[in-house]
Write a protein that holds these residues in place. Structure first.
Motif, PDB file in Angstrom:
ATOM      1  N   ALA A 156       1.332  12.234  -8.274  1.00 32.03           N
ATOM      2  CA  ALA A 156       2.312  12.566  -7.499  1.00 32.03           C
ATOM      3  C   ALA A 156       1.741  12.118  -5.756  1.00 32.03           C
ATOM      4  O   ALA A 156       2.515  12.161  -5.015  1.00 32.03           O
ATOM      5  N   ASP A 157       0.403  12.600  -5.714  1.00 33.07           N
ATOM      6  CA  ASP A 157      -0.115  12.373  -4.492  1.00 33.07           C
ATOM      7  C   ASP A 157      -0.384  11.116  -4.057  1.00 33.07           C
ATOM      8  O   ASP A 157      -1.034  10.794  -2.986  1.00 33.07           O
ATOM      9  N   SER A 158      -0.205  10.120  -5.031  1.00 40.09           N
ATOM     10  CA  SER A 158      -0.667   8.824  -4.713  1.00 40.09           C
ATOM     11  C   SER A 158       0.332   7.997  -4.056  1.00 40.09           C
ATOM     12  O   SER A 158       1.456   8.602  -3.884  1.00 40.09           O
ATOM     13  N   ARG A 159       0.070   6.900  -3.926  1.00 46.38           N
ATOM     14  CA  ARG A 159       1.193   6.156  -3.443  1.00 46.38           C
ATOM     15  C   ARG A 159       2.499   5.977  -4.218  1.00 46.38           C
ATOM     16  O   ARG A 159       3.814   6.027  -3.897  1.00 46.38           O
ATOM     17  N   MET A 160       2.155   5.930  -5.468  1.00 49.84           N
ATOM     18  CA  MET A 160       3.205   6.032  -6.348  1.00 49.84           C
ATOM     19  C   MET A 160       4.157   7.163  -6.236  1.00 49.84           C
ATOM     20  O   MET A 160       5.430   7.059  -6.409  1.00 49.84           O
ATOM     21  N   GLY A 161       3.581   8.471  -6.079  1.00 46.72           N
ATOM     22  CA  GLY A 161       4.415   9.404  -6.102  1.00 46.72           C
ATOM     23  C   GLY A 161       5.148   9.578  -4.931  1.00 46.72           C
ATOM     24  O   GLY A 161       6.398  10.005  -4.744  1.00 46.72           O
ATOM     25  N   ARG A 162       4.524   8.880  -3.833  1.00 47.44           N
ATOM     26  CA  ARG A 162       5.513   8.913  -2.539  1.00 47.44           C
ATOM     27  C   ARG A 162       6.654   7.789  -2.851  1.00 47.44           C
ATOM     28  O   ARG A 162       7.865   8.110  -2.270  1.00 47.44           O
ATOM     29  N   ALA A 163       6.595   6.865  -3.677  1.00 44.75           N
ATOM     30  CA  ALA A 163       7.447   5.826  -3.926  1.00 44.75           C
ATOM     31  C   ALA A 163       8.693   6.691  -4.628  1.00 44.75           C
ATOM     32  O   ALA A 163       9.750   6.367  -4.324  1.00 44.75           O
ATOM     33  N   LEU A 164       8.244   7.411  -5.796  1.00 39.99           N
ATOM     34  CA  LEU A 164       9.301   8.091  -6.263  1.00 39.99           C
ATOM     35  C   LEU A 164      10.181   9.006  -5.560  1.00 39.99           C
ATOM     36  O   LEU A 164      11.298   9.075  -5.400  1.00 39.99           O
ATOM     37  N   GLU A 165       9.514   9.571  -4.652  1.00 43.28           N
ATOM     38  CA  GLU A 165      10.118  10.702  -3.651  1.00 43.28           C
ATOM     39  C   GLU A 165      11.163   9.961  -2.962  1.00 43.28           C
ATOM     40  O   GLU A 165      11.982  10.437  -2.588  1.00 43.28           O
ATOM     41  N   ALA A 166      10.662   8.569  -2.263  1.00 46.28           N
ATOM     42  CA  ALA A 166      11.529   7.860  -1.690  1.00 46.28           C
ATOM     43  C   ALA A 166      12.628   7.512  -2.187  1.00 46.28           C
ATOM     44  O   ALA A 166      13.931   7.423  -1.961  1.00 46.28           O
TER      45      ALA A 166
ATOM     46  N   VAL B  99       6.847   7.244   7.417  1.00 41.90           N
ATOM     47  CA  VAL B  99       6.071   6.033   7.653  1.00 41.90           C
ATOM     48  C   VAL B  99       5.093   5.455   6.773  1.00 41.90           C
ATOM     49  O   VAL B  99       4.918   4.086   6.446  1.00 41.90           O
ATOM     50  N   MET B 100       4.653   6.235   6.097  1.00 42.86           N
ATOM     51  CA  MET B 100       3.473   6.000   4.890  1.00 42.86           C
ATOM     52  C   MET B 100       4.492   5.195   3.837  1.00 42.86           C
ATOM     53  O   MET B 100       3.855   4.386   3.432  1.00 42.86           O
ATOM     54  N   ILE B 101       5.555   5.502   3.576  1.00 43.19           N
ATOM     55  CA  ILE B 101       6.324   4.667   2.623  1.00 43.19           C
ATOM     56  C   ILE B 101       6.709   3.536   3.274  1.00 43.19           C
ATOM     57  O   ILE B 101       6.673   2.483   2.246  1.00 43.19           O
ATOM     58  N   GLY B 102       6.885   3.299   4.383  1.00 39.65           N
ATOM     59  CA  GLY B 102       6.901   1.905   4.747  1.00 39.65           C
ATOM     60  C   GLY B 102       5.605   1.190   4.803  1.00 39.65           C
ATOM     61  O   GLY B 102       5.804  -0.081   4.576  1.00 39.65           O
ATOM     62  N   ARG B 103       4.593   1.696   4.743  1.00 40.98           N
ATOM     63  CA  ARG B 103       3.040   1.074   4.221  1.00 40.98           C
ATOM     64  C   ARG B 103       3.034   0.815   2.766  1.00 40.98           C
ATOM     65  O   ARG B 103       1.999   0.287   2.501  1.00 40.98           O
ATOM     66  N   HIS B 104       4.119   1.059   1.905  1.00 38.11           N
ATOM     67  CA  HIS B 104       3.989   0.838   0.487  1.00 38.11           C
ATOM     68  C   HIS B 104       3.374  -0.368   0.158  1.00 38.11           C
ATOM     69  O   HIS B 104       2.641  -0.497  -0.681  1.00 38.11           O
ATOM     70  N   TYR B 105       3.788  -1.631   0.716  1.00 39.75           N
ATOM     71  CA  TYR B 105       3.699  -3.068   0.287  1.00 39.75           C
ATOM     72  C   TYR B 105       2.513  -3.393   1.122  1.00 39.75           C
ATOM     73  O   TYR B 105       1.553  -4.155   0.368  1.00 39.75           O
ATOM     74  N   LYS B 106       2.100  -3.142   2.352  1.00 39.57           N
ATOM     75  CA  LYS B 106       1.216  -3.732   3.062  1.00 39.57           C
ATOM     76  C   LYS B 106      -0.092  -3.297   3.201  1.00 39.57           C
ATOM     77  O   LYS B 106      -0.941  -3.796   3.512  1.00 39.57           O
ATOM     78  N   SER B 107      -0.360  -2.124   2.453  1.00 43.97           N
ATOM     79  CA  SER B 107      -1.481  -1.347   2.806  1.00 43.97           C
ATOM     80  C   SER B 107      -2.381  -1.881   1.678  1.00 43.97           C
ATOM     81  O   SER B 107      -3.528  -0.978   1.524  1.00 43.97           O
ATOM     82  N   GLY B 108      -2.146  -2.769   0.766  1.00 40.08           N
ATOM     83  CA  GLY B 108      -3.178  -3.025  -0.214  1.00 40.08           C
ATOM     84  C   GLY B 108      -3.540  -4.501  -0.039  1.00 40.08           C
ATOM     85  O   GLY B 108      -3.398  -5.108   0.602  1.00 40.08           O
ATOM     86  N   ASP B 109      -4.264  -4.929  -1.404  1.00 39.41           N
ATOM     87  CA  ASP B 109      -4.654  -6.197  -1.558  1.00 39.41           C
ATOM     88  C   ASP B 109      -3.477  -7.233  -1.543  1.00 39.41           C
ATOM     89  O   ASP B 109      -2.548  -6.943  -2.439  1.00 39.41           O
TER      90      ASP B 109
END
Ligand SMILES: Nc1ncnc2c1ncn2[C@@H]1O[C@H](COP(=O)(O)OP(=O)(O)OP(=O)(O)O)[C@@H](O)[C@H]1O
Ligand SMILES: [Mg+2]
Lengths: 321, 260
Positions: A156-166, B99-109
């Motif tokens: 939940a604290d990772s990028r995936m958790g944030r995607a789910l919340e989005a 804004v971090m959700i906006g970084r979802h795609y671009k922040s990785g490899d």
């Protein structure tokens, strides 16, 4: 009395696992699913069948239970996840019942309504964990809950958790941010199902028998009730919610007044709890857990533990000097 | 060079043809305005280009890719970002999380799928989250929003919510940015600030297409303007040409005279 209280704690643990999974689906991703009972049943029957008919050890059945539940979750998820809100709830409710009916009627595999008895006691590297000695079993269940809590919390604290919340907050905006909404929804569903599958394994092994009557629609409702009561989007709260609901439902037996209460009082009470919570505290007892961002990064359970250990070390070193 | 082009793009809702055979284009590095009376089909055109709605017929080409009928997340990953006419923030999340959700795609490899990245961040939480957080704060400071970082998005004043949507869109590092009525609901000072920001975004080399009813803003900052009316493109040119085009005045600006 103590042993009865231990029983409540064990059920709290088993239901906590289901509630944690439900929280991923409903609390984080915002999908109202009423299917946990179905995955619970799949987990239980996987364990029962593999232990009794194939002679597997209990612990070996757990990954199979989790995987099979997750796979059924994905199969159910793909066609239904386009639905929203109430429609999704009704579709998943039906699917949970389908799973139970399949189990009820697939005599050759599941023994139908008779269920499967004489599930062997689990043993862990030669140490037998006897469900009747409740302390041992409670410890095992508690370890499962802790492990799942830590795994899910980190997720939940990772990028995936944030995607789910989005996705929960706004699907359309989430898609426009480059999030593959369908994929994440299916994953959330699979993870939630896997949690319920593991809970099912623990349940089968604890009661030493499985019958289809255990896995009714009420189970899904109770689990949802736990999540709503504790707080959506907060894993700790799901465990607290599970404890409160178990305590309430066994309270008459606990204090020895069960003969004064009709058996249906539980359902009425849960309904009341849901209504009262929705009106007065829709965010639940504990509310959504918030991420904290500081200069050193974000708080997370592993790191927190590590830093605690480090400070204890430091202070003991300093004391030694 | 045209970074975006639509060819005979059409979208019909039953009998209503919201977008009718529109050839729209945006030149790389410039600010293109899209204007037209209410219900002209501007938002529908945006939705068809950004994948939120599928066109009935026609074609959309972006940066050499045919993006017609691609899902929104793929279009976003190719480099198109947008804001919404009716603000669509992640309301319960904090400003910086938006804004971090906006970084979802671009922040990785860039060679890996985003889901694999998300899984990887499971194991490398601290370092990956730290970069995402810092990048997000950078975009917030670009819009001078960094002080509100920990606030809930829903608690921001309306004007700042619109700016946060822009920050979130920019965080995806787009080549092309669509703004749907960015100045709606803003007071004159806020609008001036917005114009300054839009120019700053253009100076980053990002192409901008904006829908706006505020004529002062449009005429001031747009390099080129396209006019839609009843789903059809009726004119296109520089602000000066559009201001004096009799067809436009009749269809659009002339309406104000009738009202008086
Ligand atoms: N989902 C839909 N279903 C049916 N009709 C629609 C839909 N979306 C838009 N329309 C119709 O399409 C036409 C164009 O709408 P659109 O929102 O694109 O206009 P607009 O130019 O953005 O107007 P405004 O300046 O008011 O935002 C309108 O007549 C509208 O009623
Ligand atoms: Mg519009």
């Amino acid at each position: 009395m103590l042993s009865f209280f231990l029983l409540i704690l064990i059920y709290t643990g088993i239901y906590s696992l289901m509630a944690l999974g439900q929280n991923v689906i409903t609390g984080y991703t915002g999908m109202l699913s009423l299917c946990q009972a179905g995955f619970f049943a799949i987990g239980s029957y996987v364990t029962a069948i593999l232990c009794v008919k194939c002679g597997w050890g209990f612990f070996a059945t757990i990954p199979v239970a989790a995987l099979l539940s997750a796979m059924v979750g994905v199969l159910i998820g793909l066609p239904t996840l386009r639905l929203k809100g109430d429609y999704l709830a009704i579709a998943t409710l039906g699917l949970g019942e389908i799973i139970r009916n399949v189990i009820n009627n697939w005599d050759s595999l599941t023994n139908g309504p008779m269920g499967i008895q004489k599930i062997p006691k689990p043993s862990f590297f030669g140490i037998e964990i006897n469900p009747y000695s409740k302390w041992g079993y409670l410890l095992m269940v508690a370890i499962f809950v802790l492990v799942f809590y830590l795994l899910l919390k980190r997720l939940a604290d990772s990028r995936m958790g944030r995607a789910l919340e989005a996705i929960r907050e706004d699907e359309i905006a989430a898609g426009s941010m480059g999030i593959n909404v369908t994929k994440y929804k299916v994953w959330a569903f699979a993870i939630g199902a896997a949690c319920a599958g593991v809970a099912g394994s623990l349940q089968a092994c604890f009661s030493l028998s499985v019958t289809p009557g255990t896995y009714t629609f009420m189970v899904s409702v109770i689990v949802l009730c736990m999540v709503v009561l504790g707080g959506m989007g907060n894993f700790k709260a799901s465990i607290v919610g599970a404890f409160i609901i178990q305590l309430i439902s066994y309270f008459p037996q606990l204090v020895g007044i069960s003969n004064k209460f009709p058996a249906q009082f539980k359902q009425i009470l849960f309904g009341l709890i849901l209504i009262v919570m929705m009106i007065y505290r829709p965010q639940g007892i504990m509310g959504r857990s918030r991420r904290s961002f500081s200069k050193t990064g974000r708080s997370c359970p592993f790191k927190f533990l590590a830093s605690k250990v480090r400070t204890v070390f430091k202070s003991s070193k300093e004391a030694g000097r | 060079m045209r970074i975006l082009e639509t060819q005979k793009l059409t979208r019909a809702f039953g009998g209503v043809i919201a977008v009718n055979q529109v050839d729209f284009y945006a030149e790389k590095g410039l600010i293109t305005g899209l204007i037209g009376p209410n219900g002209a089909g501007k938002t529908t055109l945006f939705n068809n280009i950004t994948g939120l709605d599928q066109c009935t017929s026609g074609k959309v080409v972006f940066d050499g890719h045919d993006i017609t009928k691609l899902p929104a997340y793929k279009i976003s990953r190719l480099g198109i970002a947008r804001t919404f006419q009716n603000i669509r923030l992640f309301k319960e999340l904090s400003v910086v999380e938006n804004v971090m959700i906006g970084r979802h795609y671009k922040s990785g490899d860039p060679n890996k799928g985003r889901f694999a990245e998300a899984l990887k961040s499971y194991f490398k939480l601290e370092s990956s989250e730290k970069t995402i957080y810092e990048d997000s704060i950078k975009w917030l400071s670009f819009l001078e929003l960094e002080k509100a970082a920990d606030e809930d998005a829903k608690n921001l004043p309306y004007g700042l919510q619109r700016e946060l949507e822009i920050a979130r869109a920019l965080a995806t590092e787009p080549k092309l940015l669509f703004l749907d009525e960015p100045a709606a609901g803003m007071n004159p000072q806020e609008t001036d600030h917005l114009m300054m920001i839009i120019r700053k975004i253009r100076d980053l080399g990002i192409t901008i297409v904006l829908i706006e009813h505020d004529m002062k803003l449009v005429m001031n900052i747009c390099d080129s303007i396209t006019v839609l009316s009843y789903g059809q493109k009726i004119a296109q040119g520089t602000p000066a040409e559009i201001k004096s085009d009799p067809i436009v005045i009749e269809a659009y600006l002339g309406k104000e005279d009738e009202d008086e």
